[in-house]
Write a protein that holds these residues in place. Structure first.
Motif, mmCIF file in Angstrom:
data_model
loop_
_atom_site.group_PDB
_atom_site.id
_atom_site.type_symbol
_atom_site.label_atom_id
_atom_site.label_comp_id
_atom_site.label_asym_id
_atom_site.label_seq_id
_atom_site.Cartn_x
_atom_site.Cartn_y
_atom_site.Cartn_z
ATOM 1 N N ALA A 202 0.829 -1.206 0.000
ATOM 2 C CA ALA A 202 0.000 0.000 0.000
ATOM 3 C C ALA A 202 0.866 1.258 0.000
ATOM 4 C CB ALA A 202 -0.931 0.002 1.209
ATOM 5 N N VAL A 203 1.917 1.273 0.815
ATOM 6 C CA VAL A 203 2.789 2.447 0.878
ATOM 7 C C VAL A 203 3.528 2.630 -0.446
ATOM 8 C CG1 VAL A 203 4.837 3.424 1.992
ATOM 9 C CG2 VAL A 203 3.013 2.439 3.386
ATOM 10 N N GLU A 204 4.075 1.562 -0.971
ATOM 11 C CA GLU A 204 4.822 1.668 -2.230
ATOM 12 C C GLU A 204 3.929 2.099 -3.390
ATOM 13 O OE1 GLU A 204 6.871 -2.115 -2.389
ATOM 14 O OE2 GLU A 204 8.604 -1.260 -1.340
ATOM 15 N N LYS A 205 2.638 1.739 -3.351
ATOM 16 C CA LYS A 205 1.685 2.161 -4.382
ATOM 17 C C LYS A 205 1.036 3.495 -4.051
ATOM 18 C CE LYS A 205 0.450 -2.546 -5.642
ATOM 19 N NZ LYS A 205 -0.599 -3.557 -5.541
ATOM 20 N N ARG A 206 1.342 4.031 -2.849
ATOM 21 C CA ARG A 206 0.757 5.281 -2.364
ATOM 22 C C ARG A 206 -0.775 5.174 -2.295
ATOM 23 N NH1 ARG A 206 4.949 8.309 -1.702
ATOM 24 N NH2 ARG A 206 6.668 8.579 -3.109
ATOM 25 N N ASP A 207 -1.237 4.026 -1.797
ATOM 26 C CA ASP A 207 -2.660 3.712 -1.723
ATOM 27 C C ASP A 207 -3.158 3.888 -0.290
ATOM 28 O OD1 ASP A 207 -5.214 2.666 -1.829
ATOM 29 O OD2 ASP A 207 -4.609 0.753 -2.720
ATOM 30 N N LEU A 208 -3.582 5.104 0.035
ATOM 31 C CA LEU A 208 -4.031 5.435 1.382
ATOM 32 C C LEU A 208 -5.256 4.621 1.787
ATOM 33 C CD1 LEU A 208 -3.436 7.292 3.794
ATOM 34 C CD2 LEU A 208 -4.949 8.980 2.754
ATOM 35 N N ALA A 209 -6.166 4.372 0.872
ATOM 36 C CA ALA A 209 -7.380 3.612 1.188
ATOM 37 C C ALA A 209 -7.040 2.198 1.645
ATOM 38 C CB ALA A 209 -8.314 3.579 -0.016
ATOM 39 N N ALA A 210 -6.021 1.604 1.085
ATOM 40 C CA ALA A 210 -5.635 0.241 1.460
ATOM 41 C C ALA A 210 -5.087 0.175 2.884
ATOM 42 C CB ALA A 210 -4.607 -0.300 0.475
ATOM 43 N N LEU A 211 -4.573 1.290 3.400
ATOM 44 C CA LEU A 211 -4.036 1.305 4.760
ATOM 45 C C LEU A 211 -5.138 1.275 5.817
ATOM 46 C CD1 LEU A 211 -1.190 3.953 4.366
ATOM 47 C CD2 LEU A 211 -0.941 1.471 4.571
ATOM 48 N N ASP A 212 -6.308 1.775 5.495
ATOM 49 C CA ASP A 212 -7.393 1.901 6.459
ATOM 50 C C ASP A 212 -7.720 0.582 7.159
ATOM 51 O OD1 ASP A 212 -9.582 3.578 7.651
ATOM 52 O OD2 ASP A 212 -10.810 2.079 6.616
ATOM 53 N N ASP A 213 -7.799 -0.514 6.422
ATOM 54 C CA ASP A 213 -8.141 -1.813 6.997
ATOM 55 C C ASP A 213 -7.021 -2.413 7.836
ATOM 56 O OD1 ASP A 213 -10.631 -1.802 5.832
ATOM 57 O OD2 ASP A 213 -9.987 -2.937 4.070
ATOM 58 N N VAL B 19 -3.771 9.208 12.196
ATOM 59 C CA VAL B 19 -2.673 8.452 11.582
ATOM 60 C C VAL B 19 -2.874 8.351 10.074
ATOM 61 C CG1 VAL B 19 -1.528 6.210 11.483
ATOM 62 C CG2 VAL B 19 -2.044 7.251 13.706
ATOM 63 N N LEU B 20 -4.106 8.119 9.622
ATOM 64 C CA LEU B 20 -4.358 8.097 8.174
ATOM 65 C C LEU B 20 -4.103 9.471 7.556
ATOM 66 C CD1 LEU B 20 -7.492 5.805 7.895
ATOM 67 C CD2 LEU B 20 -5.172 5.316 7.074
ATOM 68 N N GLY B 21 -4.487 10.540 8.271
ATOM 69 C CA GLY B 21 -4.186 11.887 7.789
ATOM 70 C C GLY B 21 -2.689 12.116 7.666
ATOM 71 N N LEU B 22 -1.940 11.662 8.659
ATOM 72 C CA LEU B 22 -0.486 11.771 8.612
ATOM 73 C C LEU B 22 0.086 10.989 7.441
ATOM 74 C CD1 LEU B 22 2.254 12.613 9.787
ATOM 75 C CD2 LEU B 22 2.106 10.612 11.293
ATOM 76 N N PHE B 23 -0.419 9.783 7.215
ATOM 77 C CA PHE B 23 0.055 8.997 6.070
ATOM 78 C C PHE B 23 -0.258 9.689 4.751
ATOM 79 C CE2 PHE B 23 1.119 5.442 8.732
ATOM 80 C CZ PHE B 23 2.156 4.833 8.017
ATOM 81 N N GLY B 24 -1.385 10.379 4.667
ATOM 82 C CA GLY B 24 -1.677 11.151 3.459
ATOM 83 C C GLY B 24 -0.586 12.169 3.182
ATOM 84 N N VAL B 25 -0.110 12.818 4.238
ATOM 85 C CA VAL B 25 0.994 13.781 4.103
ATOM 86 C C VAL B 25 2.286 13.054 3.750
ATOM 87 C CG1 VAL B 25 2.406 15.485 5.330
ATOM 88 C CG2 VAL B 25 -0.081 15.454 5.657
#
Length: 144
Positions: A10-21, A44-50
């Motif tokens: 998810a991080v490598e694809k920059r897929d924030l939605a995938a991190l939620d679960d 934490v999801l907001g921080l990951f968006g940044v």
């Protein structure tokens, strides 16, 4: 695919939605630039968006597994360390992400460590600017 691999993808694809679960509702993220942790899934999801905007050329370069005591409850929990390399504002960063899991395999604690100090400083400035821009923390001129 287990949680650490799903997180990495998810991080490598920059897929924030995938991190939620992957995160518990009460996740804590310990940052190298802030003394107190970021707490709760929305923050934490907001921080990951940044972070996903700030990190350039992010790539994970390894994986270590074991157990470690968590900061929140002092209990030993399954843990994975993912070393990474990235660039922030022209500074090369070497770092690790430590993920600690609850009984269901979701991330309950997340610790980031980076070096060198110049990169930590650049990362702190870029993340703060992103958090302010996204309305997640007040700016210097804002009143509480």
């Amino acid at each position: 695919m287990e949680t650490a691999e799903r997180f990495r993808a998810a991080v490598e694809k920059r897929d924030l939605a995938a991190l939620d679960d992957l995160f518990t509702e009460d996740i804590r993220l310990y940052s190298p630039v802030k003394f107190t942790p970021f707490e709760g899934k929305p923050m934490v999801l907001g921080l990951f968006g940044v972070l996903l905007r700030v990190f350039e050329d992010l790539r994970y370069i390894g994986r270590f597994e074991g157990t470690a005591e968590t900061s929140s409850d002092g209990e030993e929990a399954p843990s994975v360390i993912l070393p990474f390399r990235a660039t922030v504002q022209g500074k090369q960063i070497h770092g690790i992400d430590q993920l600690q899991f609850d009984g269901t395999g979701r991330v309950k604690e997340f610790t980031v460590m980076v070096r060198p100090q110049s990169a930590v400083h650049a990362l702190g400035q870029a993340v703060l600017a992103g958090l302010v821009a996204d309305g997640l923390v007040p700016g210097a001129g804002d009143t509480p």
